[in-house]
Enzyme design. Structure first.
Site, PDB file in Angstrom:
ATOM      1  N   GLY A   6      15.048   4.798   3.342  1.00 38.41           N
ATOM      2  CA  GLY A   6      13.743   4.229   3.668  1.00 38.41           C
ATOM      3  C   GLY A   6      13.044   5.048   4.744  1.00 38.41           C
ATOM      4  N   ALA A  17      11.393  -3.578   7.119  1.00 34.38           N
ATOM      5  CA  ALA A  17      12.640  -2.922   7.523  1.00 34.38           C
ATOM      6  C   ALA A  17      13.002  -1.735   6.624  1.00 34.38           C
ATOM      7  CB  ALA A  17      13.795  -3.936   7.575  1.00 34.38           C
ATOM      8  N   SER A  18      12.002  -1.049   6.122  1.00 31.64           N
ATOM      9  CA  SER A  18      12.242   0.143   5.288  1.00 31.64           C
ATOM     10  C   SER A  18      13.158  -0.168   4.113  1.00 31.64           C
ATOM     11  CB  SER A  18      12.857   1.277   6.136  1.00 31.64           C
ATOM     12  OG  SER A  18      11.983   1.636   7.168  1.00 31.64           O
ATOM     13  N   GLU A  68       9.269   3.539   8.150  1.00 32.68           N
ATOM     14  CA  GLU A  68       9.101   3.201   9.566  1.00 32.68           C
ATOM     15  C   GLU A  68       9.415   4.374  10.470  1.00 32.68           C
ATOM     16  OE1 GLU A  68      10.242  -1.111  10.478  1.00 32.68           O
ATOM     17  OE2 GLU A  68      11.767  -0.456   9.063  1.00 32.68           O
ATOM     18  N   THR A 120      11.919   0.272  -1.135  1.00 34.44           N
ATOM     19  CA  THR A 120      12.336   1.254  -2.133  1.00 34.44           C
ATOM     20  C   THR A 120      13.845   1.206  -2.326  1.00 34.44           C
ATOM     21  OG1 THR A 120      10.483   2.693  -1.686  1.00 34.44           O
ATOM     22  CG2 THR A 120      12.447   3.721  -2.613  1.00 34.44           C
ATOM     23  N   GLY A 133       0.816  -1.197   0.000  1.00 36.34           N
ATOM     24  CA  GLY A 133       0.000   0.000   0.000  1.00 36.34           C
ATOM     25  C   GLY A 133       0.856   1.255   0.000  1.00 36.34           C
ATOM     26  N   GLN A 134       2.162   1.070   0.225  1.00 37.33           N
ATOM     27  CA  GLN A 134       3.055   2.230   0.232  1.00 37.33           C
ATOM     28  C   GLN A 134       3.308   2.721  -1.184  1.00 37.33           C
ATOM     29  OE1 GLN A 134       4.026  -0.771  -0.162  1.00 37.33           O
ATOM     30  NE2 GLN A 134       6.170  -1.145   0.117  1.00 37.33           N
ATOM     31  N   GLY A 135       2.990   1.892  -2.187  1.00 41.07           N
ATOM     32  CA  GLY A 135       3.104   2.342  -3.566  1.00 41.07           C
ATOM     33  C   GLY A 135       4.366   1.897  -4.256  1.00 41.07           C
ATOM     34  N   ALA A 146      17.655   7.868  -2.377  1.00 38.82           N
ATOM     35  CA  ALA A 146      16.562   7.640  -1.418  1.00 38.82           C
ATOM     36  C   ALA A 146      16.988   6.770  -0.245  1.00 38.82           C
ATOM     37  CB  ALA A 146      15.374   7.003  -2.123  1.00 38.82           C
TER      38      ALA A 146
END
Ligand code: FES
Ligand code: FES
Lengths: 456, 339, 160
Positions: free
Chosen positions: B289, B87-88, B292, B91, B47-49, B287
């Site tokens: 993460g 754990a982020s 979290e 991406t 859902g984070q995309g 980028a």
């Protein structure tokens, strides 16, 4: 939201076309039209529903299990107990050689937490499965439970999990993951003030709006397609392969959009038993947690207990930080030994402190096994650290924000777990927060930078 | 008895990734015959995309508009290995893998275009809208559509690439704890303003001002989604949530959303989000993460604000009205004795 | 289990099903008819993800017996777009980035539609009240409130 481009402008090239653009989300159309397919938005002819018989006790020996009445319940197709599971004793992290295997897919001789899965019932309808589950008779000999970190670590405490043989995870470093940096005792001896404080938290739930679950379809090829909302496809596949002693090529995991995870869907719990059910009945099987199961059965964020002792100078420098962390893993490891380790590496927080001592423990209790959640191994530690920072600042009569500038890590500083600081930006975040909140701080702090120790 | 105002601050950092047994994610990229690009992954979108972000990363690297990229993911038959979305790491790890795969595909694409245009591949660039042109002579160009057709039907080349991002396993040193459990760190500082009713113990979070440093906002609107939602979750964690209100007692556990408390749409704090970007050397386009860490700083900031308001410390989460009242009572008793 | 016949219209088209006595509207819509836009977030009436509109009223389909819907007119999020044109609420949810995982979205849109149908120009407080029975774990609600308010604005613009 505002992007403050003035910070670190020289480290960024703003020459990109697609990156940095607020493009619309490709999945939004599906979401607003109700067309996005979540795993449960499929149904298959002949699909069975799986419900678990769960332990009503925190800790008990199983004397006997009688499924005969449940078996006769209308609509029941198959009942599974421990002996049906080929490799019933497992642990998720065994994939990366973090053992021992310590948890049963279906309880064998003992139950170690209230809610532990004992018997799986497969029936034509959810209702039939539920009703039949209520007819399974399990004879328990109730044992003394261990319900708190303190009780678990008390001398003579009952053993929660025999596979560990003690109520904590044994690291190669002993009863805790340890970080030793500098000499904390010397730091305390030199400090102007010492402050020791304890912090604690209760478990919390991920509460994704979509509960954990999967639907398994046996295919004509002899393979099993498992539509799942796991957060980790291959973790699930590989663990299932071990538990079912089934070659990996027979397994096909299909995800999609997941209705929120927050760490709650990284344990491999529903898939292996549902796939086993599909294998033994030859029919599609759906196993979806009820909201009640999601709240009380699925792993929560662990309760934690932390004791932080700091030595601080009158000028604001923290010269020693001593941390004892205890993570309540519940009855089984799941991801907790790693969480405790991650927690050890996170201390002493984003500050440069010359003397650091950390012991982070993963403790077993007769409670719902905890596991990963957004901020795993960090969130509660940050709560404790940052409240402690506030207390320290007040203790020496400094502004709490200015106090953090004095201690904030800068590029090149060595962290306690022996990684050099790179790409630090705490100072700048605090400067911007001071501006945004009109929090008055001295000019000299506004002139500081994460890139240098100048001005300190 | 009064409503008391307080203000608190907290500053944090947060690691990217979870290095258990090594931290790998792989990606494959290939072009269709008409020059659209397919990214194959097994990572999960929670859902984070993730799908959208991977499309933008691939598009940027190849040099095409994002609409030209399709992401197929979360399928173990078609997607190469990913450790998972936690754990982020999503991406960061998958993004790096996609960049590597897309670079390789771009190189083949440029070689094909070079052959068609009879120039050197090194002299070519993409215009970002779907064409490849000679640097400095943009009139000499070929569309990516045509390039893909030529690759498929004339030259028999596969415009494709493989990507891999692996953080090698780190074994902590038993004696010192030297280890590398994660990579780059995101940062945050939050200032919270609260009102505490010292008669009921009730806390109202008036506002949170969050500053987040996240390396690079790959899609600012999506970053905003995560950060605003995370900030809400942090407030919720501080004041409301628990599955066991009297931990370690196992009783009174909530089993539905009426009993499991979270702030509803009528309980929102005024939420300000400011983003700084210090690109991470190892991050995809810099980028880190942020998924979290954005839910962490509100918790201590609120705890500190409550102390600022009423002078008692609640060092146990969640900070319920009951805990505040008990602390106030104990504090009052202590003050009385002190007098 | 005894089956009962039930007929209703779903997003304008006639449906006739034999349902088990006691079956919820949610299960009938999802499993029998195949409209999976209402989601089963709790089946307890506490999350709102199963929200649908029955005869103009917002209802939790997990707590609504299918057999009580005889002759009713039911609207779900799957039926909102007309001839491929999105409903202003759907547009607004997209434009405001009000969906993340999207699981709460169809229920949110139903709750918002029920509000706008009876009150085309709601205040922020009225929007908050209208969606207060719907849980979202991802967004922090703010973008959803924004989306509903902006849909109301665009509605009044197009009506003017
Ligand atoms: S599913 Fe109906 S309210 Fe949650
Ligand atoms: S968008 Fe995920 S629950 Fe609302």
């Amino acid at each position: 939201m505002e992007l403050r481009k003035t910070y670190f402008a020289d480290e960024r090239k703003d020459d990109l076309h697609e990156i940095g653009q607020p493009r619309p989300r490709s999945d939004a159309l599906g979401h607003v039209t109700g067309k996005t397919a979540f795993f449960a938005d499929r149904s298959f002819p002949g699909m069975l529903h799986l419900k678990m018989v769960r332990s009503p006790h925190h800790h008990a020996r199983i004397r006997s299990i009688d499924t005969s009445a449940a078996q006769k319940h209308p609509g029941v197709v198959r009942i599974l107990t421990a002996k049906d599971v080929p490799h019933n004793l497992y642990t998720i992290l065994i994939l990366i050689q973090v053992g021992p295997e310590d948890e049963h897919v279906l309880a064998e001789d003992k139950v170690r937490w209230k809610g532990e899965a004992v018997v799986a019932v497969l029936a034509e309808t959810e209702r039939a499965a539920q009703e039949a589950a209520a007819k399974v008779e399990v004879d328990y000999e109730v044992l003394d439970p261990v319900l708190s970190i303190d009780a678990a670590l008390a001398p003579g405490a009952p053993i929660v999990n025999e596979h560990h043989g003690r109520n904590y995870y044994l690291y190669d470093s002993g009863e805790a993951r340890k970080v030793r940096f500098g000499d904390v005792e010397a730091g305390f001896a030199a400090a102007d003030h010492i402050l020791e404080q304890s912090y604690a938290s209760a478990p919390i739930e991920h509460a994704p709006t979509e509960t954990t679950g999967c639907i398994v379809v046996p295919e004509g090829s002899g393979r099993f397609t498992c539509y799942t909302n796991t957060q980790a496809m291959f973790f699930t596949l590989d663990n299932t392969s071990i538990i079912l002693q089934m070659p990996g090529q027979q397994l096909h995991m299909v995800g999609g959009t997941v209705g929120g995870g927050f760490g709650g869907k990284v344990d491999v719990i529903v898939e292996p038993i549902a796939i086993l059910g599909a294998k033994l009945t030859g029919r599609p099987v759906s196993f979806v947690y009820s909201r009640e199961e999601e709240m009380q059965i699925s792993s929560p964020r662990a309760a934690e207990k932390l004791v932080i002792k700091d030595g601080v100078m009158k000028d604001g420098r923290i010269v020693a930080r001593h941390v004892k962390a205890y993570i309540d893993a519940g009855a089984y490891s799941r991801h907790s030994p790693y969480g405790a380790q991650k927690s050890a590496a996170h201390f002493p927080g984003p500050y440069t402190i010359p003397n650091v001592w950390v012991d982070s423990h993963c403790v077993y209790t007769n409670r719902t096994p905890s596991s990963a959640m957004r901020g795993f191994g960090v969130t509660i530690g940050d709560f404790a650290l940052e409240v402690q920072m506030d207390k320290l600042a007040r203790l020496i009569g400094m502004d709490p924000l200015e106090f953090r500038f004095v201690n904030a890590y800068r590029d090149g500083d060595m962290k306690a777990h022996r990684q050099p600081t790179e790409g630090a930006a705490l100072v700048e975040c605090m400067q911007e927060a001071a501006r945004a909140a009109n929090w008055p701080i001295d000019e000299r702090f506004m002139a500081m930078s994460s890139r240098t120790r100048e001005g300190l | 008895m009064a409503i008391r105002h307080g203000r608190g601050v907290a500053a944090i950092n947060y690691p990217t990734g979870m290095n258990l047994g090594g931290d790998p994610t792989q990606a494959l990229v290939h072009s269709t015959p008409t020059g659209n690009f397919m990214v194959s992954l097994s990572s999960v979108d929670l859902g984070q995309g993730m799908k959208q972000i991977m499309a933008q990363i691939c598009a940027e690297t190849i040099g095409v508009p994002t609409e030209r990229v399709i992401v197929d993911t979360a399928d173990t038959d078609t997607g190469p290995h990913c450790m998972g979305t936690f754990a982020s790491r999503g991406t960061h790890r998958a993004g790096n893998a996609v960049i590597q795969a897309a670079r390789e595909a771009r190189q083949v694409m440029l070689e094909v275009a070079a052959e068609a245009l009879e120039v050197d591949a090194g002299d070519l660039e993409t215009d970002g809208t779907g064409n490849i042109q000679v640097k400095g002579a943009p009139s000499k160009s070929i569309s990516i559509f045509d390039t893909a057709l030529i690759a498929h039907f004339k030259l028999g080349r596969s415009i494709s690439g493989r990507g891999m991002f692996l953080v090698p396993r780190s074994y902590p040193e038993a004696a010192t704890g030297a280890m590398k459990p994660s990579t780059c760190y995101a940062h945050a500082c939050t200032v919270a303003d609260v009102e505490v009713d010292d008669e009921t113990g009730e806390v109202t979070v008036l506002s949170v001002k969050n500053v987040f440093e996240i390396g690079r906002a790959l899609n600012p609107k999506m970053v905003e989604q995560q950060l605003v939602g995370g900030s809400w979750m942090g407030i919720s964690h501080a004041l409301y949530e628990t599955t066991e209100p009297y931990y370690p007692a196992r009783e009174h556990g909530p089993t539905d959303f009426n009993e499991y408390l979270m702030p509803g749409p009528g309980d929102l704090a005024k939420t300000e989000v400011i983003v700084l970007e210090r690109p991470a050397a190892d991050g995809p386009y810099g980028a880190k993460g942020p998924g979290e860490m954005c839910a962490n700083p509100q918790i201590p900031a609120i705890a500190n604000a409550i102390f600022d308001a009423v002078g008692v410390r609640i060092d146990t989460l969640p900070i319920t009205p009951e805990r505040i009242l008990r602390a106030l009572k104990a504090d009052g008793a202590a003050a009385h004795r002190g007098r | 289990m005894a089956k009962v016949p039930v007929q209703f219209t779903l997003n304008g088209s006639e449906k006739a099903e034999f349902v088990e006595s006691g079956a919820t509207l949610l299960d009938v819509l999802r499993d029998k008819i195949g409209d999976t836009s209402p989601k089963a977030g709790c089946r307890q009436g506490t999350c709102g993800s199963c929200s649908v509109i029955v005869d103009g009223e917002l209802r939790l389909s997990c707590l609504t017996l299918a057999e009580t819907c005889e002759g009713a007119s039911i609207v779900t999020t799957a039926g909102l777009a007309e001839g491929g044109v999105l409903h202003p609420l759907q547009r607004a949810f997209m434009d405001a980035f009000a969906t993340q995982c999207g699981f709460c979205t169809p229920g949110m849109i139903m709750a918002a539609k029920a509000l706008l149908d009876r009150n085309p120009d709601p205040s922020r407080d009225e929007v908050v009240e209208a969606i207060a029975g719907n849980i979202c774990r991802c967004t922090g609600y703010e973008p959803i409130i924004e989306a509903v308010l902006s849909a109301a604005r665009s509605n009044s613009i197009s009506a003017a």
